[in-house]
Design a protein around this motif. Structure first.
Motif, short mmCIF file in Angstrom:
data_model
loop_
_atom_site.label_atom_id
_atom_site.label_comp_id
_atom_site.label_asym_id
_atom_site.label_seq_id
_atom_site.Cartn_x
_atom_site.Cartn_y
_atom_site.Cartn_z
N ILE A 43 -6.68 -1.92 7.06
CA ILE A 43 -5.50 -2.76 7.31
C ILE A 43 -5.62 -4.06 6.54
O ILE A 43 -4.67 -4.47 5.85
CB ILE A 43 -5.35 -3.04 8.82
N GLN A 44 -6.77 -4.71 6.61
CA GLN A 44 -6.96 -5.99 5.93
C GLN A 44 -6.85 -5.86 4.42
O GLN A 44 -6.41 -6.78 3.75
CB GLN A 44 -8.31 -6.60 6.31
N GLU A 45 -7.24 -4.72 3.87
CA GLU A 45 -7.22 -4.53 2.42
C GLU A 45 -5.96 -3.79 1.96
O GLU A 45 -5.86 -3.40 0.80
CB GLU A 45 -8.49 -3.80 1.99
N GLY A 46 -5.01 -3.62 2.86
CA GLY A 46 -3.73 -3.03 2.49
C GLY A 46 -3.76 -1.54 2.21
O GLY A 46 -2.89 -1.01 1.53
N ARG A 47 -4.76 -0.85 2.71
CA ARG A 47 -4.87 0.60 2.48
C ARG A 47 -4.27 1.36 3.66
O ARG A 47 -4.95 2.14 4.32
CB ARG A 47 -6.32 1.00 2.27
N THR A 48 -3.02 1.09 3.92
CA THR A 48 -2.35 1.78 5.02
C THR A 48 -1.08 2.44 4.51
O THR A 48 -0.55 2.07 3.47
CB THR A 48 -1.99 0.81 6.17
N ARG A 49 -0.63 3.45 5.25
CA ARG A 49 0.62 4.12 4.90
C ARG A 49 1.42 4.35 6.18
O ARG A 49 0.85 4.47 7.26
CB ARG A 49 0.34 5.48 4.24
#
Length: 89
Positions: free
Chosen positions: A69-75
């Motif tokens: 989540i913190q590194e923007g690796r979400t979909r």
């Protein structure tokens, strides 16, 4: 209220751990803002007793998810459904 007037008796417990591990424990309780090593250890033991099904694998999965989540690796769920050709029905 009665417990505050008559707190339960406390017992001292001795454990043996390596100096290196004790250094890690001390660094952790201080970083986490506990007032003492004893307070930290009581809290950790209380969590272990109250939540015995919560284990190290659960913690690792939560931490991995938080890192994603913190590194923007979400979909979004819609993106995952599209990728795997899933539908709602």
């Amino acid at each position: 209220m009665a417990e505050a007037e008559n707190p339960p008796e406390k017992t001292t417990v001795n454990i043996r751990i390596t100096e290196t591990f004790l250094d890690d424990v001390d660094a952790t309780w201080q970083e986490e803002g506990y007032n003492s090593r004893s307070e930290f250890i009581r809290d950790v033991l209380r969590d272990a007793v109250k939540h015995p099904d919560f284990n190290r694998a659960d913690l690792k999965a939560m931490l991995a998810g938080e890192t994603d989540i913190q590194e923007g690796r979400t979909r979004s769920s819609d993106a995952v459904k599209d990728e795997y050709d899933l539908d709602d029905g």
